[in-house]
Design an enzyme around this catalytic site. Structure first.
Site, PDB file in Angstrom:
ATOM      1  N   GLU A   1       9.684   0.411  10.648  1.00 27.23           N
ATOM      2  CA  GLU A   1      10.648   1.193  10.723  1.00 27.23           C
ATOM      3  C   GLU A   1       9.588   2.232  10.965  1.00 27.23           C
ATOM      4  OE1 GLU A   1      12.674   4.561   9.297  1.00 27.23           O
ATOM      5  OE2 GLU A   1      12.065   3.101   7.356  1.00 27.23           O
TER       6      GLU A   1
ATOM      7  N   GLY B   1       7.040   4.926   8.552  1.00 28.75           N
ATOM      8  CA  GLY B   1       6.332   5.097   8.674  1.00 28.75           C
ATOM      9  C   GLY B   1       6.976   6.450  10.006  1.00 28.75           C
TER      10      GLY B   1
ATOM     11  N   GLU C   1      10.085  15.676  16.433  1.00 27.21           N
ATOM     12  CA  GLU C   1      10.475  14.816  15.794  1.00 27.21           C
ATOM     13  C   GLU C   1       9.913  15.958  14.384  1.00 27.21           C
ATOM     14  OE1 GLU C   1       9.211  11.297  12.847  1.00 27.21           O
ATOM     15  OE2 GLU C   1      11.089  11.639  11.829  1.00 27.21           O
TER      16      GLU C   1
ATOM     17  N   LYS D   1       0.950  -1.612   0.123  1.00 22.93           N
ATOM     18  CA  LYS D   1      -0.065  -0.216   0.040  1.00 22.93           C
ATOM     19  C   LYS D   1       0.947   0.942  -0.047  1.00 22.93           C
ATOM     20  CE  LYS D   1      -1.662   2.445   2.746  1.00 22.93           C
ATOM     21  NZ  LYS D   1      -1.828   4.411   2.471  1.00 22.93           N
TER      22      LYS D   1
ATOM     23  N   GLY E   1       2.846   3.332  13.206  1.00 24.21           N
ATOM     24  CA  GLY E   1       3.637   2.298  13.802  1.00 24.21           C
ATOM     25  C   GLY E   1       2.971   1.801  14.911  1.00 24.21           C
TER      26      GLY E   1
ATOM     27  N   THR F   1       6.338   7.173  13.995  1.00 21.02           N
ATOM     28  CA  THR F   1       6.232   6.287  15.226  1.00 21.02           C
ATOM     29  C   THR F   1       4.430   5.729  16.077  1.00 21.02           C
ATOM     30  OG1 THR F   1       8.026   6.519  15.600  1.00 21.02           O
ATOM     31  CG2 THR F   1       6.480   6.611  17.863  1.00 21.02           C
TER      32      THR F   1
ATOM     33  N   CYS G   1      13.526  10.341   7.475  1.00 23.17           N
ATOM     34  CA  CYS G   1      13.365  10.072   8.882  1.00 23.17           C
ATOM     35  C   CYS G   1      14.894   9.594   9.618  1.00 23.17           C
ATOM     36  CB  CYS G   1      12.630   7.921   9.009  1.00 23.17           C
ATOM     37  SG  CYS G   1      13.435   6.973   8.219  1.00 23.17           S
TER      38      CYS G   1
HETATM   39  P1  ADP Z   1       2.504  10.469   8.254  1.00 26.26           P
HETATM   40  O1  ADP Z   1       1.927  10.754   9.520  1.00 26.26           O
HETATM   41  O2  ADP Z   1       3.824  10.930   7.632  1.00 26.26           O
HETATM   42  O3  ADP Z   1       2.190  10.756   6.854  1.00 26.26           O
HETATM   43  P2  ADP Z   1       2.282   7.997   8.348  1.00 26.26           P
HETATM   44  O4  ADP Z   1       2.700   7.113   9.455  1.00 26.26           O
HETATM   45  O5  ADP Z   1       0.681   8.217   9.150  1.00 26.26           O
HETATM   46  O6  ADP Z   1       3.058   9.405   8.262  1.00 26.26           O
HETATM   47  O7  ADP Z   1       1.817   7.256   7.228  1.00 26.26           O
HETATM   48  C1  ADP Z   1       2.772   6.195   6.797  1.00 26.26           C
HETATM   49  C2  ADP Z   1       1.855   5.044   5.348  1.00 26.26           C
HETATM   50  O8  ADP Z   1       0.950   4.435   6.686  1.00 26.26           O
HETATM   51  C3  ADP Z   1       1.242   5.967   4.859  1.00 26.26           C
HETATM   52  O9  ADP Z   1       0.619   4.336   3.537  1.00 26.26           O
HETATM   53  C4  ADP Z   1      -0.497   5.525   5.463  1.00 26.26           C
HETATM   54  O10 ADP Z   1      -1.424   5.775   4.458  1.00 26.26           O
HETATM   55  C5  ADP Z   1      -0.109   4.709   6.480  1.00 26.26           C
HETATM   56  N1  ADP Z   1      -1.047   4.466   7.583  1.00 26.26           N
HETATM   57  C6  ADP Z   1      -1.437   5.531   8.216  1.00 26.26           C
HETATM   58  N2  ADP Z   1      -2.480   5.373   9.161  1.00 26.26           N
HETATM   59  C7  ADP Z   1      -2.132   4.226   9.010  1.00 26.26           C
HETATM   60  C8  ADP Z   1      -3.303   2.980  10.151  1.00 26.26           C
HETATM   61  N3  ADP Z   1      -3.908   3.676  10.629  1.00 26.26           N
HETATM   62  N4  ADP Z   1      -2.816   1.730   9.243  1.00 26.26           N
HETATM   63  C9  ADP Z   1      -2.256   0.856   8.745  1.00 26.26           C
HETATM   64  N5  ADP Z   1      -2.121   2.339   8.072  1.00 26.26           N
HETATM   65  C10 ADP Z   1      -1.873   3.340   7.838  1.00 26.26           C
END
Ligand code: ADP
Length: 500
Positions: free
Chosen positions: A264, A242, A400, A189, A247, A244, A298
């Site tokens: 990560e 993405g 961050e 994704k 994560g 924390t 990151c």
């Molecule tokens: P940022 O806050 O910098 O946009 P994220 O960690 O939210 O970074 O996003 C990184 C990835 O994780 C993207 O592909 C985003 O769509 C996905 N993502 C965001 N929220 C969720 C979630 N609750 N479950 C699974 N994937 C997610």
């Protein structure tokens, strides 16, 4: 041109056919729910693409599950698997200018960076892991003369891979390479902010000859498509890059089916300059370490600690390097070092930390405002920002920011430097500058980080393990260590004569 692709012309004049569907079973398809994500740059729409809903994720996972058992993949000799990956790398090389164009348009990073850094590493990383495909081997183990034992290194199965927007194609390559080398099938994704380049890459996956269902690529929103992928019972592993916070959410969701995970996540990586360092080199690396990719890295070394005796000299040279190197501008212009921030949300976030720094009493020595001298002045550009006299309890020192934003503070002893470098919940990267070889290795060993650079910063390499400790992540990507994340060991016990 079908309704699953659009003809686009990028700002550099390149025209191309942009797929807009979900890539499942080697075909571009519309999403069942009909949802779309809009890809825009500086709030001007480029294209909208189909976004996966729960049902689409289920279809993609089932396609990957089926492909896992299909003889065309399961029985493909690993050497041939490697050859397919090499073919993909070759196709990416043939299409690298167009891929770099889309990446820059989609993401805002300078075209020279997309082409020379991101695409170059995407190709090299895929070739590196293609070479591993037939070298992932088990062991034979001595036990007694009545037992022969050996291990098989087998794929995990269907892996869900969730990637971010800061290096869209590169993060895809970091994840596709080891997962394919080990024989897994994939549902990836992409980030909703950068959905375009990955779909162009999907077309090349089909052209390379991967069997249908081996690699499926979805766009879609994190809370919908990402969450559905993480929770899907037929996904064996989730690899995520993405923030924390996300994560943590993913780890919780993955617990439902006890999934293998690699995370990560974020960082607030220190860069320590000792009194004996080459200060000019330290300043140049410190600039790359934080300002590269609009500060959206990151591992960026966003906290600089400088020995008291060279503090003023470092700050003055660093300011000069930033002023002379960090040319902010149109990402397609040749001399641009820094493009716009990815979205308004990120732009506002960086500006809010600038306000926090001012109100917390740090000294603003450069930047600290939007940068308006590009185009119509409406893009999400931020002047490279430096705060000095930063204290350990300030938010700008602890949190961050993810932008062209750096904080500088001074220290007196080595112990103090190490203690303060480690005084963070994160542990991704760290850099240190010294000519003292003993100190270099001592401090590198004592710093709590997954990666330490001695006399450089952020020159990561696809052949070297990458990942974090503490709240910066779990597991490793890249290098031989990256194979661990996508293979599992099965033990086989062979009875050579024990009788009951
Ligand atoms: P940022 O806050 O910098 O946009 P994220 O960690 O939210 O970074 O996003 C990184 C990835 O994780 C993207 O592909 C985003 O769509 C996905 N993502 C965001 N929220 C969720 C979630 N609750 N479950 C699974 N994937 C997610």
């Amino acid at each position: 041109m079908s309704n699953l692709s659009v003809q686009l012309t990028a700002p550099n004049g390149r025209s191309y056919t942009q797929p807009i569907g979900l890539f499942i079973n080697n075909e571009f398809v519309a999403s069942k729910a009909g949802e779309k994500c809009v890809c825009s740059r500086d709030e001007k729409e480029i294209a909208s693409v189909y976004a996966a809903g729960e049902e689409d994720v289920d279809i993609a996972v089932k396609a990957a599950r089926k492909a896992l058992k299909d003889p065309s993949w399961k029985l493909l000799p690993p050497t041939d698997r490697g050859a397919l990956m090499m073919k993909l790398a070759d196709l990416i090389e043939q299409h690298k200018e167009i891929l770099a164009t889309i990446e820059t348009w989609d993401n805002g990073k300078p075209y020279s960076v997309s082409l020379d850094d991101d695409l170059t590493e995407v190709i090299a990383c895929l070739r590196y892991y293609a070479g591993w495909a037939d070298k992932v081997t088990g062991q034979t183990i001595s036990t007694t003369h009545k037992k022969f034992a050996y291990t098989l290194r087998q794929p995990l199965g269907v892996v869900g891979q969730i990637i971010p927007w800061n290096f869209p194609l590169l993060m895809a390559a970091w994840k596709l390479g080891p997962a394919l080398a080990c024989g897994n099938t994939i549902v990836m994704k992409a980030a909703e902010q950068t959905p375009l380049s990955i779909l162009y890459l999907a077309g090349l996956i089909k052209e390379a000859g991967f069997p249908p269902g081996v690699v499926n690529i979805l766009n879609g929103f994190g809370r919908v498509a990402g969450a559905a992928l993480v929770q899907h019972p037929e996904v064996d592993k989730v690899a995520f890059t993405g923030s924390t916070i996300t994560g943590r959410e993913i780890m919780k969701m993955a617990a439902g089916t006890l999934k293998n995970i690699t995370l990560e996540t974020g960082g607030k990586s220190p860069l320590v300059v000792f009194e004996d360092a080459d200060i000019e080199q330290a300043a140049k690396w410190a600039h790359t370490g934080i300002m590269y990719n609009q500060g959206q890295v990151c591992t960026s070394t966003s906290r600089i600690l400088v020995h008291d005796s060279v503090y003023d000299k470092f700050v003055s040279i660093f300011k000069e390097v930033v002023a002379s190197t960090s040319k902010v501008g149109d990402p397609f212009a040749e001399d641009t070092f820094q493009g716009p921030q990815i979205t308004k949300a990120q732009y506002d976030r960086v500006l809010s930390y600038i306000e926090a720094g001012k109100s917390e009493g740090a000294t603003l020595v450069a930047g600290g405002e939007p940068y308006k001298n590009v185009g119509d002045g409406k893009g999400f550009f931020i002047a490279p920002t430096i705060f000095t006299d930063v204290k350990d309890d300030m938010r700008i020192y602890r949190e961050e920011v993810f932008g062209p934003f750096v904080v500088i503070s001074s220290f007196v002893t080595e112990d103090e430097a190490v203690t303060r470098a480690n005084d963070t919940t994160y542990g991704l990267g760290a850099a240190l500058f010294t000519k003292d070889i003993e100190r270099a290795h001592r401090v590198a060993s004592d710093i709590e980080a997954g990666m330490v650079w001695i006399n450089s910063s952020n020159d990561s390499d696809f052949r070297v393990p990458f990942g974090g400790v503490k709240q910066s992540g779990i597991g490793r990507e890249l290098g031989e260590a990256g194979l661990e994340a996508y293979s599992q060991t099965k033990a086989i016990h062979v009875n050579l004569g024990s009788r009951l």
